[in-house]
Design a protein around this motif. Structure first.
Motif, PDB file in Angstrom:
ATOM      1  N   PHE A   1       2.430  -2.201  -2.474  1.00  0.00           N
ATOM      2  CA  PHE A   1       0.987  -2.004  -2.574  1.00  0.00           C
ATOM      3  C   PHE A   1       0.339  -2.529  -1.297  1.00  0.00           C
ATOM      4  CE2 PHE A   1      -3.300  -3.247  -3.890  1.00  0.00           C
ATOM      5  CZ  PHE A   1      -3.731  -2.037  -4.395  1.00  0.00           C
ATOM      6  N   GLY A   2      -0.553  -1.766  -0.763  1.00  0.00           N
ATOM      7  CA  GLY A   2      -1.195  -2.186   0.474  1.00  0.00           C
ATOM      8  C   GLY A   2      -0.503  -1.652   1.711  1.00  0.00           C
ATOM      9  N   GLN A   3       0.648  -0.996   1.552  1.00  0.00           N
ATOM     10  CA  GLN A   3       1.349  -0.390   2.675  1.00  0.00           C
ATOM     11  C   GLN A   3       0.939   1.079   2.777  1.00  0.00           C
ATOM     12  OE1 GLN A   3       3.672  -1.703   4.940  1.00  0.00           O
ATOM     13  NE2 GLN A   3       3.051  -3.669   4.102  1.00  0.00           N
ATOM     14  N   LEU A   4       0.739   1.522   3.993  1.00  0.00           N
ATOM     15  CA  LEU A   4       0.392   2.910   4.253  1.00  0.00           C
ATOM     16  C   LEU A   4       1.271   3.373   5.402  1.00  0.00           C
ATOM     17  CD1 LEU A   4      -1.608   5.292   3.736  1.00  0.00           C
ATOM     18  CD2 LEU A   4      -3.057   4.278   5.506  1.00  0.00           C
TER      19      LEU A   4
ATOM     20  N   ASN B   1       4.005   1.555   9.775  1.00  0.00           N
ATOM     21  CA  ASN B   1       4.017   1.058   8.400  1.00  0.00           C
ATOM     22  C   ASN B   1       2.877   0.044   8.343  1.00  0.00           C
ATOM     23  OD1 ASN B   1       6.268   2.502   7.313  1.00  0.00           O
ATOM     24  ND2 ASN B   1       7.559   1.242   8.616  1.00  0.00           N
ATOM     25  N   ALA B   2       1.698   0.549   7.991  1.00  0.00           N
ATOM     26  CA  ALA B   2       0.478  -0.234   8.104  1.00  0.00           C
ATOM     27  C   ALA B   2       0.265  -1.111   6.882  1.00  0.00           C
ATOM     28  CB  ALA B   2      -0.719   0.702   8.283  1.00  0.00           C
ATOM     29  N   ASP B   3       0.021  -2.382   7.135  1.00  0.00           N
ATOM     30  CA  ASP B   3      -0.379  -3.311   6.089  1.00  0.00           C
ATOM     31  C   ASP B   3      -1.899  -3.210   6.002  1.00  0.00           C
ATOM     32  OD1 ASP B   3      -1.271  -5.583   4.674  1.00  0.00           O
ATOM     33  OD2 ASP B   3       0.566  -6.670   5.180  1.00  0.00           O
ATOM     34  N   GLN B   4      -2.386  -2.613   4.922  1.00  0.00           N
ATOM     35  CA  GLN B   4      -3.821  -2.355   4.798  1.00  0.00           C
ATOM     36  C   GLN B   4      -4.635  -3.631   4.602  1.00  0.00           C
ATOM     37  OE1 GLN B   4      -3.168   0.865   1.770  1.00  0.00           O
ATOM     38  NE2 GLN B   4      -4.718   1.879   3.025  1.00  0.00           N
ATOM     39  N   LYS B   5      -4.011  -4.687   4.128  1.00  0.00           N
ATOM     40  CA  LYS B   5      -4.729  -5.945   3.937  1.00  0.00           C
ATOM     41  C   LYS B   5      -4.852  -6.720   5.239  1.00  0.00           C
ATOM     42  CE  LYS B   5      -3.583  -6.535  -0.918  1.00  0.00           C
ATOM     43  NZ  LYS B   5      -2.968  -7.395  -1.913  1.00  0.00           N
ATOM     44  N   ASN B   6      -3.804  -6.680   6.055  1.00  0.00           N
ATOM     45  CA  ASN B   6      -3.820  -7.411   7.316  1.00  0.00           C
ATOM     46  C   ASN B   6      -2.998  -6.612   8.330  1.00  0.00           C
ATOM     47  OD1 ASN B   6      -3.890  -9.198   9.406  1.00  0.00           O
ATOM     48  ND2 ASN B   6      -3.090 -10.933   8.260  1.00  0.00           N
ATOM     49  N   PHE B   7      -3.694  -5.845   9.171  1.00  0.00           N
ATOM     50  CA  PHE B   7      -3.015  -4.910  10.073  1.00  0.00           C
ATOM     51  C   PHE B   7      -2.005  -5.584  10.987  1.00  0.00           C
ATOM     52  CE2 PHE B   7      -2.746  -2.130  13.848  1.00  0.00           C
ATOM     53  CZ  PHE B   7      -2.251  -0.999  13.216  1.00  0.00           C
ATOM     54  N   VAL B   8      -2.204  -6.858  11.327  1.00  0.00           N
ATOM     55  CA  VAL B   8      -1.260  -7.529  12.234  1.00  0.00           C
ATOM     56  C   VAL B   8       0.125  -7.674  11.613  1.00  0.00           C
ATOM     57  CG1 VAL B   8      -3.035  -8.738  13.550  1.00  0.00           C
ATOM     58  CG2 VAL B   8      -1.951  -9.885  11.604  1.00  0.00           C
ATOM     59  N   ASN B   9       0.256  -7.449  10.321  1.00  0.00           N
ATOM     60  CA  ASN B   9       1.567  -7.478   9.658  1.00  0.00           C
ATOM     61  C   ASN B   9       2.233  -6.104   9.642  1.00  0.00           C
ATOM     62  OD1 ASN B   9       1.356 -10.235   9.070  1.00  0.00           O
ATOM     63  ND2 ASN B   9       0.193  -9.805   7.219  1.00  0.00           N
TER      64      ASN B   9
END
Length: 190
Positions: A18-21, A56-64
């Motif tokens: 969840f939160g991955q795009l 592989n974008a972390d939608q909560k914190n892009f730096v991850n």
């Protein structure tokens, strides 16, 4: 107990997913360009016409987020066929032996609004080296043609060709060691 562990494992994986795009580039609107100084007096430019970027974008914190890109080195295009063939040869990229250039991110640091320092490992010509690039998020919009949200990213930086064994027979006064690169990508979710 096994059933409880299986439920816990499934929950952890679903929460981490969840939160991955996953964003993949549109090849028709994505390209990597390069620039090198020839004879100390003139910039020679070109493209790699086939390049794929995945975030592989972390939608909560892009730096991850994790970024990877692959370039089909055979797609090099300087608009001079003889030069392109020479660049594909063993004198430079040796595409028969090393057909791709690959990058895998190791960290992403926000430096300003929509600007990031992108660190990772670049493999080119059989050599892997750490590199630091700049990543800029150019924004997003809904594409009227396919109704998908399209995100724009630009990657830029400089590399030393000698670090990767590219063109060792050609001295710096003839072809500069410093190569400027810029990749422009339009990406959409799967």
């Amino acid at each position: 107990m096994k059933k409880l562990f299986a439920i816990f494992t499934a929950l952890v994986f679903s929460v981490s997913a969840f939160g991955q795009l996953v964003l993949k580039n549109d090849p028709a609107h994505s390209r990597i360009q390069f620039e090198v100084i020839h004879l100390g007096i003139n910039d020679i430019t070109g493209n790699f016409d086939k390049a794929n970027l995945t975030i592989n974008a972390d939608q909560k914190n892009f730096v991850n987020s994790k970024l990877t890109f692959t370039v089909d080195v055979n797609s090099i295009n300087t608009h001079i066929e003889a030069r392109d063939n020479h660049l594909r040869s063993a004198d430079f990229f040796d595409v028969a032996k090393y057909p791709t250039m690959d990058f895998v991110s190791t960290s992403l640091v926000k430096t300003a609004n929509n600007f990031y320092t992108l660190n990772g490992n670049l493999t080119m010509h059989g050599v892997t080296k750490p590199v630091t690039l700049t990543l800029v998020y150019r924004g997003s919009t809904v594409n009227a043609m396919n109704k998908k949200t399209t995100h724009g990213y630009q990657v830029s930086g400089t590399l030393n060709r000698s670090d990767f064994g590219i063109g060792p027979k050609f001295p710096i006064p003839m072809i500069n060691d410093l190569i400027r690169i810029k990749g422009d990508f339009e990406l959409t979710a799967d």
